[in-house]
Design a protein around this motif. Structure first.
Motif, PDB file in Angstrom:
ATOM      1  N   PRO A 197      76.101 102.527  16.435  1.00 51.83           N
ATOM      2  CA  PRO A 197      75.620 102.112  17.681  1.00 51.83           C
ATOM      3  C   PRO A 197      74.502 102.883  18.396  1.00 51.83           C
ATOM      4  O   PRO A 197      73.618 102.380  18.884  1.00 51.83           O
ATOM      5  CB  PRO A 197      76.662 102.100  18.525  1.00 51.83           C
ATOM      6  CG  PRO A 197      78.095 102.056  17.735  1.00 51.83           C
ATOM      7  CD  PRO A 197      77.619 102.849  16.306  1.00 51.83           C
ATOM      8  N   ALA A 198      74.470 104.137  18.143  1.00 49.95           N
ATOM      9  CA  ALA A 198      73.500 105.073  18.634  1.00 49.95           C
ATOM     10  C   ALA A 198      72.103 104.801  18.009  1.00 49.95           C
ATOM     11  O   ALA A 198      71.279 104.698  18.496  1.00 49.95           O
ATOM     12  CB  ALA A 198      73.904 106.629  18.479  1.00 49.95           C
ATOM     13  N   VAL A 199      72.174 104.577  16.738  1.00 50.72           N
ATOM     14  CA  VAL A 199      70.666 104.577  15.811  1.00 50.72           C
ATOM     15  C   VAL A 199      70.521 103.064  16.369  1.00 50.72           C
ATOM     16  O   VAL A 199      69.151 102.842  16.440  1.00 50.72           O
ATOM     17  CB  VAL A 199      71.098 104.597  14.442  1.00 50.72           C
ATOM     18  CG1 VAL A 199      69.824 104.230  13.781  1.00 50.72           C
ATOM     19  CG2 VAL A 199      71.475 105.966  14.051  1.00 50.72           C
ATOM     20  N   TYR A 200      71.435 102.003  16.152  1.00 55.61           N
ATOM     21  CA  TYR A 200      70.954 100.859  16.652  1.00 55.61           C
ATOM     22  C   TYR A 200      70.314 100.767  18.145  1.00 55.61           C
ATOM     23  O   TYR A 200      69.227 100.282  18.364  1.00 55.61           O
ATOM     24  CB  TYR A 200      72.322  99.845  16.742  1.00 55.61           C
ATOM     25  CG  TYR A 200      72.155  98.490  17.293  1.00 55.61           C
ATOM     26  CD1 TYR A 200      71.563  97.485  16.695  1.00 55.61           C
ATOM     27  CD2 TYR A 200      72.362  98.253  18.753  1.00 55.61           C
ATOM     28  CE1 TYR A 200      71.429  96.151  17.378  1.00 55.61           C
ATOM     29  CE2 TYR A 200      72.349  96.976  19.146  1.00 55.61           C
ATOM     30  CZ  TYR A 200      71.848  96.014  18.409  1.00 55.61           C
ATOM     31  OH  TYR A 200      71.517  94.763  18.988  1.00 55.61           O
ATOM     32  N   GLN A 201      70.848 101.421  19.009  1.00 55.99           N
ATOM     33  CA  GLN A 201      70.269 101.264  20.403  1.00 55.99           C
ATOM     34  C   GLN A 201      68.714 102.162  20.317  1.00 55.99           C
ATOM     35  O   GLN A 201      68.039 101.544  21.026  1.00 55.99           O
ATOM     36  CB  GLN A 201      71.244 101.983  21.555  1.00 55.99           C
ATOM     37  CG  GLN A 201      72.598 101.251  21.576  1.00 55.99           C
ATOM     38  CD  GLN A 201      72.191  99.932  22.315  1.00 55.99           C
ATOM     39  OE1 GLN A 201      71.120  99.912  23.121  1.00 55.99           O
ATOM     40  NE2 GLN A 201      72.930  98.834  22.109  1.00 55.99           N
ATOM     41  N   ARG A 202      69.018 103.143  19.634  1.00 54.64           N
ATOM     42  CA  ARG A 202      67.593 103.991  19.611  1.00 54.64           C
ATOM     43  C   ARG A 202      66.592 103.263  18.993  1.00 54.64           C
ATOM     44  O   ARG A 202      65.436 103.076  19.609  1.00 54.64           O
ATOM     45  CB  ARG A 202      67.794 105.178  18.869  1.00 54.64           C
ATOM     46  CG  ARG A 202      66.353 106.114  18.625  1.00 54.64           C
ATOM     47  CD  ARG A 202      66.693 107.305  17.871  1.00 54.64           C
ATOM     48  NE  ARG A 202      67.357 107.316  16.786  1.00 54.64           N
ATOM     49  CZ  ARG A 202      66.661 106.885  15.487  1.00 54.64           C
ATOM     50  NH1 ARG A 202      65.535 106.739  15.595  1.00 54.64           N
ATOM     51  NH2 ARG A 202      67.510 107.008  14.209  1.00 54.64           N
ATOM     52  N   GLN A 203      66.854 102.804  17.799  1.00 51.08           N
ATOM     53  CA  GLN A 203      65.732 101.884  17.074  1.00 51.08           C
ATOM     54  C   GLN A 203      65.397 100.404  18.103  1.00 51.08           C
ATOM     55  O   GLN A 203      64.177  99.965  18.058  1.00 51.08           O
ATOM     56  CB  GLN A 203      66.193 101.274  15.819  1.00 51.08           C
ATOM     57  CG  GLN A 203      66.224 102.368  14.840  1.00 51.08           C
ATOM     58  CD  GLN A 203      66.562 101.987  13.570  1.00 51.08           C
ATOM     59  OE1 GLN A 203      66.620 100.789  12.927  1.00 51.08           O
ATOM     60  NE2 GLN A 203      66.813 102.730  12.629  1.00 51.08           N
ATOM     61  N   LYS A 204      66.383  99.770  18.695  1.00 50.89           N
ATOM     62  CA  LYS A 204      66.035  98.530  19.634  1.00 50.89           C
ATOM     63  C   LYS A 204      65.288  99.108  20.896  1.00 50.89           C
ATOM     64  O   LYS A 204      64.351  98.358  20.893  1.00 50.89           O
ATOM     65  CB  LYS A 204      67.370  97.971  19.942  1.00 50.89           C
ATOM     66  CG  LYS A 204      68.084  97.329  18.930  1.00 50.89           C
ATOM     67  CD  LYS A 204      67.422  96.062  18.375  1.00 50.89           C
ATOM     68  CE  LYS A 204      67.488  95.159  19.361  1.00 50.89           C
ATOM     69  NZ  LYS A 204      68.899  94.258  19.507  1.00 50.89           N
TER      70      LYS A 204
END
Length: 324
Positions: free
Chosen positions: A153-160
């Motif tokens: 989720p952290a990587v997902y939010q950062r990339q989004k």
């Protein structure tokens, strides 16, 4: 069918900037498209880097940006995006949707993302070295045990978030490019207008030169015509004078020949009228001066020649004024 309806509703509630569901407050653009206020403000700030925020002590000025959905130009006043109207209807729909669905967007699809190496394990972490999502067992026992990982989720939010920022930058860049294109198109129109105006001005200046040349040509032709007429009249006067003398002389010769043919002396002596004898008349006629004639070169008109070489050279060197 209900699932399909919910999915269709989700698509209608996605912000074109952050690609997430609209967050409060939602603003309505003049073109009737919706944006998160934060996303609208990001795009506005990117398109107007010199715009002063609401917290500044100075009075902010307006600005503009383009709608990411339809490219319609949005012109804002000094309040920026805070002057846009909130879309309360969309906000209420989002609240109802979240109440009806407890799962996040695309959660159903995420439930089926299972690890290929460990079929019973869900993909829940992200390998930063390999730049690929994986499961916890792969980190402990598998191919990623020596890699650095982060929560999915952290990587997902950062990339989004990075993608959203990138979209905002692209949109702002497109706006600047469009502004440059519009400016250059206006420059082209101005160049064409100025070119047409200068062509007309140049044509008028050359028409003025043509008029001067025609007027001077007319004056010089009249000068030649006047002298030509005067000389011809003088010569024709002399021709008439000599013609009259020739006619009189011819008649006298004819009378003299007739007198020569008269056999009677008395009649011969009475031929001359008024007591003037023919020999005397012939003598007087021969003494009449015929010296009046045009002087040598009288017919020459070469003094009317002109030299236009320097004028022609000057005309060929006509150039635009560089210091104007």
């Amino acid at each position: 069918a209900e699932a399909r309806n919910m999915e269709s509703l989700e698509k209608q509630l996605i912000c074109p900037i952050c690609l997430e569901m609209f967050t409060k407050p939602v603003v309505i653009l003049p073109c009737q498209h919706n944006l998160c206020r934060k996303c609208a403000n990001d795009v506005f700030q990117a398109s107007n880097p010199l715009w002063q925020s609401r917290g500044s002590s100075a009075v902010p000025s307006g600005g503009r940006f383009r709608c990411p959905s339809c490219r319609h130009e949005v012109v804002l006043d000094r309040h920026g995006v805070y002057g846009l109207q909130r879309n309360l209807l969309v906000e209420n729909i989002i609240d109802i949707y979240k109440q009806e669905s407890a799962r996040p967007l695309h959660a159903k699809a995420e439930q089926h993302l299972m690890c290929e190496e460990h079929e019973d394990e869900r993909i829940n972490i992200y390998c930063l070295r390999c730049e690929a999502p994986t499961c916890s067992l792969c980190k402990v026992f598998g191919a990623h045990k020596d890699c650095e990982v982060a929560p999915l989720p952290a990587v997902y939010q950062r990339q989004k978030s990075e993608l959203s920022d990138g979209i905002a930058m692209l949109v702002a860049g497109n706006d600047r490019i469009q502004a440059i294109i519009t400016q250059m198109e206006e420059i082209c129109r101005t160049i064409e207008d100025n070119g047409r105006r200068q062509k007309q001005h140049l044509g008028l200046r050359f028409d003025s030169l043509y008029s001067i040349l025609e007027e001077r040509k007319k004056e010089l032709l009249q000068s030649i015509a006047r002298e030509q007429e005067a000389k011809v009249q003088r010569v024709r006067g002399l021709i008439r004078q000599y013609g009259d003398h020739l006619e009189a002389s011819s008649k006298l010769v004819e009378s003299a020949i007739q007198a020569m043919e008269e056999p009677q002396m008395a009649v011969y002596l009475q031929v001359s009228p008024r007591g003037v004898c023919l020999p005397c008349r012939i003598t007087d006629m021969s003494k009449v001066s015929m010296s009046s004639r045009p002087e040598p070169g009288y017919e020459n008109m070469d003094h009317f020649s002109i030299n236009v070489d320097y004028v022609a050279e000057m005309l060929r060197t006509i150039e635009f004024q560089t210091g104007a």
